[in-house]
Scaffold this active site. Structure first.
Site, PDB file in Angstrom:
ATOM      1  N   VAL A  31       0.929  -0.748   0.286  1.00 18.74           N
ATOM      2  CA  VAL A  31      -0.456  -0.336  -0.079  1.00 18.74           C
ATOM      3  C   VAL A  31       0.715   1.060  -0.260  1.00 18.74           C
ATOM      4  CG1 VAL A  31      -1.922   1.471   1.716  1.00 18.74           C
ATOM      5  CG2 VAL A  31      -1.748  -1.290   1.023  1.00 18.74           C
ATOM      6  N   LYS A  91      -6.223  -1.415  10.888  1.00 21.12           N
ATOM      7  CA  LYS A  91      -7.423  -1.913  12.055  1.00 21.12           C
ATOM      8  C   LYS A  91      -6.507  -1.904  12.806  1.00 21.12           C
ATOM      9  CE  LYS A  91      -6.121  -4.791   8.137  1.00 21.12           C
ATOM     10  NZ  LYS A  91      -6.624  -5.152   6.609  1.00 21.12           N
ATOM     11  N   GLY A 103     -11.234  -1.519   2.028  1.00 20.54           N
ATOM     12  CA  GLY A 103     -10.343  -1.204   1.336  1.00 20.54           C
ATOM     13  C   GLY A 103     -10.484   0.551   0.493  1.00 20.54           C
ATOM     14  N   GLY A 108      -1.119  -9.300  -3.102  1.00 18.38           N
ATOM     15  CA  GLY A 108      -1.203  -8.063  -2.322  1.00 18.38           C
ATOM     16  C   GLY A 108      -2.642  -8.341  -1.556  1.00 18.38           C
ATOM     17  N   GLU A 151      -2.777 -10.153   4.523  1.00 18.41           N
ATOM     18  CA  GLU A 151      -2.341  -9.255   5.350  1.00 18.41           C
ATOM     19  C   GLU A 151      -1.174 -10.730   5.615  1.00 18.41           C
ATOM     20  OE1 GLU A 151      -3.631  -6.650   7.598  1.00 18.41           O
ATOM     21  OE2 GLU A 151      -4.517  -6.657   5.987  1.00 18.41           O
ATOM     22  N   ASP A 174      -9.455  -9.798  11.155  1.00 17.10           N
ATOM     23  CA  ASP A 174      -9.393  -9.068  10.316  1.00 17.10           C
ATOM     24  C   ASP A 174     -10.697  -8.169  10.393  1.00 17.10           C
ATOM     25  OD1 ASP A 174      -7.436  -7.352   8.056  1.00 17.10           O
ATOM     26  OD2 ASP A 174      -9.061  -7.554   7.260  1.00 17.10           O
ATOM     27  N   LYS A 204     -12.220  -4.693  11.438  1.00 15.76           N
ATOM     28  CA  LYS A 204     -13.278  -3.173  10.926  1.00 15.76           C
ATOM     29  C   LYS A 204     -14.640  -3.567  11.131  1.00 15.76           C
ATOM     30  CE  LYS A 204     -10.280  -4.676   6.778  1.00 15.76           C
ATOM     31  NZ  LYS A 204      -9.956  -6.098   5.553  1.00 15.76           N
ATOM     32  N   GLY A 252      -5.545  -4.621  -1.360  1.00 14.73           N
ATOM     33  CA  GLY A 252      -4.617  -4.717  -3.161  1.00 14.73           C
ATOM     34  C   GLY A 252      -4.446  -3.187  -2.990  1.00 14.73           C
TER      35      GLY A 252
HETATM   36  N1  HSE Z   1      -5.834  -8.419   4.482  1.00 16.93           N
HETATM   37  C1  HSE Z   1      -6.980  -7.249   3.860  1.00 16.93           C
HETATM   38  C2  HSE Z   1      -8.235  -8.388   3.530  1.00 16.93           C
HETATM   39  C3  HSE Z   1      -6.608  -6.094   3.122  1.00 16.93           C
HETATM   40  O1  HSE Z   1      -7.944  -9.184   2.855  1.00 16.93           O
HETATM   41  O2  HSE Z   1      -9.000  -7.536   3.244  1.00 16.93           O
HETATM   42  C4  HSE Z   1      -7.541  -4.534   3.306  1.00 16.93           C
HETATM   43  O3  HSE Z   1      -8.207  -4.449   4.377  1.00 16.93           O
END
Ligand code: HSE
Length: 382
Positions: A11, A87, A116, A169, A172, A183, A187, A284
């Protein structure tokens, strides 16, 4: 406004490049790990950034709670605006960062930390000012959506789907947070904090996709279901907040089934607006970098905070909602569930439970796993 960037990974490179073509924004120094500085714009010490009077804002895209929190605190204490895609940082230390930002008159925005490229938190922070948000959430992890889509639509195996998501990409640095649902949980914690001024930090539940086998994928497909990993938050009848993540099965034709690859689908239900749905790439380089740039432009427009001063930590209550669950487990544990239907398959049984709360379902799953029972479960959605 000159912007320093913390981190130069997937990123970070995107943010730095976008800054080079953004009107009103300027590329500043980029903080990289010691030993990695190989260009004039790269520095290895946060001091060089916070003591630079020409830097107006800091964009953090390095991930992890530390040293990101120490760097964020230093930036805010120096009066620099702070935006982040991290996050884990906001879920763990967002309340402290909010207080520092208020004290020093700086902005603290983190739209890039959820969805994203999808402007979910940004819109939520506007919607909450004029409407009552009843519930929120959706598909908030691009990696697991990519994997579920590949496993179900393309019959790819789990390991190959994960390797692809990493190569592209989306995942994490440690993909455990993606596949375990952590993850997505972080969020939904942020979304609740924005919508309800309450950051749920206890009583949270996350079930990911690690326990889903190719046989589960084939079985669900044969029954006309598509599985998605859903994060859900909202208000219970007594005003407490619920927040949890788990796989959910959808009948073909339901909008969630058309969310493919690394896409996210974020939703909220406003008392007046009704259901609002936002869809786009949830992971991404360029989608996430675009969200960081959106926050920086919001700073230029005078937007200062996503968390209001009253926002505080609370415990979630996931015991009020009830739903049916599909469960695949060893037959010897089947009696632990009151079932609507059960389909034996050798030593395994696939059953549909009677209505159960997420708290009860996740607790039972934990007990069975503690006794050596391998199990996969998913709520039955629309
Ligand atoms: N690893 C996270 C996902 C990246 O796949 O959503 C974006 O927050």
């Amino acid at each position: 406004m000159k912007v320093a960037v913390l981190g130069y990974g997937v990123v970070g490179v995107g943010v730095y490049e976008m800054l080079g073509r953004a009107e009103g924004l300027e590329q500043g120094p980029v903080l990289v790990r010691p030993g990695k500085a190989d260009a004039p714009f790269k520095v290895t010490s946060i001091e060089e950034i916070v003591s630079d009077p020409t830097v107006g804002a800091v964009a953090e895209v390095m991930g992890g709670v530390e040293p990101a929190f120490t760097y964020a605190a230093a930036a805010l204490q120096a009066g620099k605006h702070f935006v982040t895609s991290n996050k884990a940082l906001v879920a763990a230390r967002g309340i402290e960062l909010k207080a520092l930002a208020e004290e020093h008159g700086a902005a603290f925005l983190f739209s890039a930390a959820c969805g994203g490229g999808v402007p979910f938190l940004h819109n939520l922070s506007l919607a909450r000012e004029s409407d009552r948000i009843r519930s929120l959430g959706g598909i908030l992890n691009g990696t697991t959506n990519y994997m579920l889509d590949a496993m179900q639509r393309l019959d790819m195996d789990y390991a190959q789907a994960l390797a692809d998501a990493q190569r592209l990409g989306y995942a994490e640095a440690d993909p455990t947070a993606d596949v375990s649902g952590l993850d997505a949980l972080r969020k939904i914690m942020l979304a609740c904090a924005v919508a309800y001024d309450r950051l749920p930090t206890e009583g949270l539940l996350n079930e990911g996709i690690e326990n889903m086998t190719a046989a589960d994928a084939a079985h669900m497909k044969s029954r006309g279901y598509t599985c998605r990993l859903l994060a859900r938050g909202g208000l219970n009848g007594d005003g407490s907040v619920y927040a949890f993540v788990e796989p959910v099965l959808f009948r073909e034709g339901v909008p969630e089934c058309s969310v493919l690859e690394n896409y996210n689908m974020a939703k909220y239900e406003g008392a007046c607006s009704g259901s609002i749905v936002l869809m786009g790439q949830g992971a991404g380089r360029w989608p996430t970098a675009s969200a960081v740039l959106r926050d920086l432009n919001s700073v230029l427009l005078g937007h200062r905070a996503m968390l209001r001063p009253a926002c505080c930590r609370v415990a979630a209550d996931n015991g009020a909602l009830e739903q049916l669950y599909y469960v695949r487990l060893p037959a010897r544990f089947a009696e632990r569930f009151a079932a609507e239907s059960a389909e034996p398959d050798g030593d395994t049984v696939r059953l549909v439970t009677k209505p159960l709360s997420p708290a009860a379902m996740h607790e039972l799953a934990g007990e069975i796993r503690a006794q050596g029972g391998e199990l996969f479960f998913a709520a039955i959605g629309g």
